[in-house]
Motif scaffolding. Structure first.
Motif, PDB file in Angstrom:
ATOM      1  N   LYS A 142      43.336 104.049  66.165  1.00 50.73           N
ATOM      2  CA  LYS A 142      43.896 105.013  67.123  1.00 50.73           C
ATOM      3  C   LYS A 142      44.294 104.306  68.424  1.00 50.73           C
ATOM      4  O   LYS A 142      45.355 104.577  68.999  1.00 50.73           O
ATOM      5  CB  LYS A 142      42.881 106.124  67.417  1.00 50.73           C
ATOM      6  N   ASN A 143      43.425 103.402  68.880  1.00 48.65           N
ATOM      7  CA  ASN A 143      43.738 102.658  70.107  1.00 48.65           C
ATOM      8  C   ASN A 143      44.982 101.801  69.928  1.00 48.65           C
ATOM      9  O   ASN A 143      45.797 101.668  70.847  1.00 48.65           O
ATOM     10  CB  ASN A 143      42.547 101.784  70.497  1.00 48.65           C
ATOM     11  N   LEU A 144      45.130 101.221  68.747  1.00 48.78           N
ATOM     12  CA  LEU A 144      46.320 100.407  68.491  1.00 48.78           C
ATOM     13  C   LEU A 144      47.577 101.278  68.460  1.00 48.78           C
ATOM     14  O   LEU A 144      48.625 100.899  69.004  1.00 48.78           O
ATOM     15  CB  LEU A 144      46.168  99.645  67.169  1.00 48.78           C
ATOM     16  N   VAL A 145      47.485 102.441  67.814  1.00 49.19           N
ATOM     17  CA  VAL A 145      48.651 103.345  67.760  1.00 49.19           C
ATOM     18  C   VAL A 145      49.027 103.813  69.167  1.00 49.19           C
ATOM     19  O   VAL A 145      50.217 103.897  69.510  1.00 49.19           O
ATOM     20  CB  VAL A 145      48.354 104.555  66.842  1.00 49.19           C
ATOM     21  N   ASP A 146      48.029 104.109  70.000  1.00 49.03           N
ATOM     22  CA  ASP A 146      48.311 104.491  71.391  1.00 49.03           C
ATOM     23  C   ASP A 146      49.046 103.367  72.123  1.00 49.03           C
ATOM     24  O   ASP A 146      49.967 103.620  72.911  1.00 49.03           O
ATOM     25  CB  ASP A 146      47.014 104.825  72.125  1.00 49.03           C
ATOM     26  N   PHE A 147      48.615 102.133  71.855  1.00 47.76           N
ATOM     27  CA  PHE A 147      49.285 100.965  72.442  1.00 47.76           C
ATOM     28  C   PHE A 147      50.737 100.897  71.962  1.00 47.76           C
ATOM     29  O   PHE A 147      51.660 100.653  72.753  1.00 47.76           O
ATOM     30  CB  PHE A 147      48.524  99.696  72.033  1.00 47.76           C
ATOM     31  N   ARG A 148      50.942 101.124  70.670  1.00 47.40           N
ATOM     32  CA  ARG A 148      52.300 101.105  70.099  1.00 47.40           C
ATOM     33  C   ARG A 148      53.191 102.181  70.727  1.00 47.40           C
ATOM     34  O   ARG A 148      54.367 101.944  70.976  1.00 47.40           O
ATOM     35  CB  ARG A 148      52.233 101.327  68.585  1.00 47.40           C
ATOM     36  N   ILE A 149      52.626 103.348  70.946  1.00 44.65           N
ATOM     37  CA  ILE A 149      53.400 104.441  71.548  1.00 44.65           C
ATOM     38  C   ILE A 149      53.838 104.072  72.964  1.00 44.65           C
ATOM     39  O   ILE A 149      54.985 104.314  73.368  1.00 44.65           O
ATOM     40  CB  ILE A 149      52.577 105.743  71.551  1.00 44.65           C
ATOM     41  N   GLN A 150      52.913 103.482  73.708  1.00 47.53           N
ATOM     42  CA  GLN A 150      53.232 103.052  75.072  1.00 47.53           C
ATOM     43  C   GLN A 150      54.340 102.000  75.084  1.00 47.53           C
ATOM     44  O   GLN A 150      55.297 102.085  75.863  1.00 47.53           O
ATOM     45  CB  GLN A 150      51.963 102.490  75.726  1.00 47.53           C
ATOM     46  N   GLU A 151      54.221 101.011  74.191  1.00 46.56           N
ATOM     47  CA  GLU A 151      55.261  99.986  74.090  1.00 46.56           C
ATOM     48  C   GLU A 151      56.566 100.581  73.578  1.00 46.56           C
ATOM     49  O   GLU A 151      57.665 100.167  73.974  1.00 46.56           O
ATOM     50  CB  GLU A 151      54.793  98.867  73.155  1.00 46.56           C
ATOM     51  N   GLY A 152      56.466 101.559  72.671  1.00 47.99           N
ATOM     52  CA  GLY A 152      57.662 102.204  72.129  1.00 47.99           C
ATOM     53  C   GLY A 152      58.448 102.950  73.185  1.00 47.99           C
ATOM     54  O   GLY A 152      59.684 102.980  73.161  1.00 47.99           O
ATOM     55  N   ALA A 153      57.734 103.563  74.133  1.00 48.04           N
ATOM     56  CA  ALA A 153      58.408 104.279  75.221  1.00 48.04           C
ATOM     57  C   ALA A 153      59.245 103.316  76.057  1.00 48.04           C
ATOM     58  O   ALA A 153      60.370 103.641  76.469  1.00 48.04           O
ATOM     59  CB  ALA A 153      57.382 104.991  76.096  1.00 48.04           C
ATOM     60  N   ALA A 154      58.710 102.114  76.280  1.00 49.98           N
ATOM     61  CA  ALA A 154      59.471 101.094  77.024  1.00 49.98           C
ATOM     62  C   ALA A 154      60.692 100.648  76.229  1.00 49.98           C
ATOM     63  O   ALA A 154      61.779 100.441  76.792  1.00 49.98           O
ATOM     64  CB  ALA A 154      58.570  99.907  77.343  1.00 49.98           C
ATOM     65  N   LEU A 155      60.519 100.503  74.903  1.00 48.47           N
ATOM     66  CA  LEU A 155      61.657 100.132  74.047  1.00 48.47           C
ATOM     67  C   LEU A 155      62.745 101.203  74.097  1.00 48.47           C
ATOM     68  O   LEU A 155      63.937 100.887  74.207  1.00 48.47           O
ATOM     69  CB  LEU A 155      61.181  99.971  72.599  1.00 48.47           C
ATOM     70  N   GLN A 156      62.334 102.466  73.989  1.00 53.94           N
ATOM     71  CA  GLN A 156      63.306 103.559  73.974  1.00 53.94           C
ATOM     72  C   GLN A 156      64.085 103.610  75.292  1.00 53.94           C
ATOM     73  O   GLN A 156      65.300 103.861  75.291  1.00 53.94           O
ATOM     74  CB  GLN A 156      62.592 104.887  73.720  1.00 53.94           C
ATOM     75  N   LYS A 157      63.399 103.385  76.381  1.00 52.57           N
ATOM     76  CA  LYS A 157      64.076 103.360  77.688  1.00 52.57           C
ATOM     77  C   LYS A 157      65.121 102.242  77.719  1.00 52.57           C
ATOM     78  O   LYS A 157      66.242 102.428  78.213  1.00 52.57           O
ATOM     79  CB  LYS A 157      63.044 103.161  78.793  1.00 52.57           C
ATOM     80  N   LYS A 158      64.755 101.077  77.164  1.00 46.79           N
ATOM     81  CA  LYS A 158      65.673  99.940  77.136  1.00 46.79           C
ATOM     82  C   LYS A 158      66.876 100.242  76.244  1.00 46.79           C
ATOM     83  O   LYS A 158      68.029  99.971  76.614  1.00 46.79           O
ATOM     84  CB  LYS A 158      64.928  98.706  76.605  1.00 46.79           C
TER      85      LYS A 158
END
Length: 291
Positions: A142-158
Motif C-alpha cells: 500500500k505504501n508503495l502504491v501511494d508512492f506511485r500515485i504521488q509520482e504519477g501525479a507529477a508525471l501527469q502534470k508534465k
C-alpha cells in the motif's frame, strides 16, 4: 489517473520477540519482473506473496525483501554442552597420543568447533505469525502504491504541459500554411517570367498549382494530431495501468508530426515541427515510467 512504476514501500511489525521487516522497491519494466529475498521461515508462503505483489503492482521491476530481526536477549543461541564435552575428550586423547600440547584457552577453542553454537531444532511457521507477516506485506505494498500515485501525479502534470505545448505549436503553423500558397504561386510565376520567350497556359498552370499544393496540404495531419492529443488526455484520466497505451498514442503523434515536417517547405513551419518533436520526445522518455 496515471501511476508511476517507480515506488518504495516498507512495513515493520512485531510478533513475540521478533521484528518482521518487509521492503518493496519498483522501477519501470515492460512486464512484472519480481525478485524476492525471503527469510527461510516464510518461504513456504512465497507463491502467495508473489500473487499479492502481482495484483497490487501489475508490472514493473520489483524487489521484495522479508527478513526477521530477533531479540538476542530473549532468544540466545544455545551451546551444545554434550558436543563441547565430546570435543574436549577427543582433543585430550589426541594430545596424549601425539604429544601435541592441549590448548591454553579451552573455551575459545571448543566454542569455535563445528555445530557447537548451531541450533538443531526446526522452527515452524504458525498461522498467527503468518497473519502478522501478511499484514506487513499488505502495508508495504500500500505504501508503495501511494508512492506511485504521488509520482504519477507529477508525471501527469508534465504530460499535460507537453501536450498543451504541442497543441499551441500546431495552432501556430496555420498563418504560415495559409500564406505559403500565394508564395508558391508567386515564386513559380516569377521563375517562368525570367525565362525569355516562354509562353505558358495559365489554366494549365492553375491546375498544376492545385495538384502541387494538394500534395503539400497538411489539413489531415493536423486533424489526426489534434485527435491524438485529445485521446492522450482522455487516456490519462482513465484508471491506472494505461502506460503502454499512452506509449502507442505517442508513436502515432510522432507519425503525424513527421509527415507534417516532410510537407513543410517553409523554414518557419519546419522550425515549429522541430519544437513539436522536442516536446514529444520528452513525453516518450517519461511515458516509459508510466504504469
Amino acid at each position: 489517473m496515471i501511476q508511476s512504476m517507480t515506488g518504495y514501500g516498507k512495513a515493520v511489525v512485531a510478533y513475540k520477540e521478533k521484528k518482521i521487516h518487509v521492503e518493496v522497491k519498483s522501477l519501470n519494466s515492460k512486464q512484472l519482473d519480481l525478485n524476492t529475498r525471503i527469510a527461510p521461515l516464510y518461504r513456504e508462503k512465497e507463491m502467495e506473496m508473489r500473487q499479492m505483489v502481482a495484483e497490487a503492482l501489475i508490472r514493473g521491476k520489483v524487489d521484495m525483501s522479508v527478513w526477521v530481526e530477533k531479540d538476542t536477549v530473549a532468544d540466545p543461541t544455545p551451546i551444545n554442552a554434550a558436543l563441547v564435552e565430546n570435543y574436549y575428550q577427543q582433543i585430550k586423547e589426541i594430545s596424549a597420543k601425539t604429544g601435541i600440547p592441549v590448548p591454553e584457552d579451552w573455551f575459545y577453542t571448543l566454542l569455535r568447533m563445528p555445530d557447537v553454537l548451531t541450533k538443531t531444532e526446526m522452527e515452524e511457521l504458525d498461522e498467527n505469525e503468518w497473519k502478522v507477516v501478511r499484514s506487513a506485506v499488505v502495508e508495504a505494498l500500500k505504501n508503495l502504491v501511494d508512492f506511485r500515485i504521488q509520482e504519477g501525479a507529477a508525471l501527469q502534470k508534465k504530460f499535460t504541459e507537453k501536450i498543451d505545448n504541442i497543441a499551441s505549436l500546431l495552432a501556430s503553423i496555420e498563418p504560415y500554411e495559409t500564406s505559403r500558397v500565394e508564395k508558391i504561386k508567386s515564386r513559380i510565376i516569377e521563375g517562368l517570367q525570367q525565362i525569355p520567350g516562354v509562353d505558358y497556359d495559365r489554366n494549365r498552370l492553375e491546375q498544376e498549382l492545385i495538384y502541387y499544393i494538394e500534395k503539400l496540404d497538411i489539413s489531415e495531419e493536423k486533424q489526426r494530431l489534434t485527435n491524438h492529443l485529445k485521446y492522450f488526455r482522455d487516456t490519462m484520466a482513465e484508471p491506472a495501468g494505461q502506460g503502454k497505451k499512452l506509449g502507442f498514442i505517442a508513436q502515432e503523434m510522432g507519425r503525424e508530426i513527421n509527415t507534417t515536417g516532410s510537407k513543410s517547405n517553409q523554414a518557419e513551419m519546419q522550425n515549429i515541427v522541430v519544437k513539436m518533436k522536442d516536446e514529444l520526445e520528452q513525453i516518450k522518455e517519461q511515458v516509459l515510467n508510466a504504469l
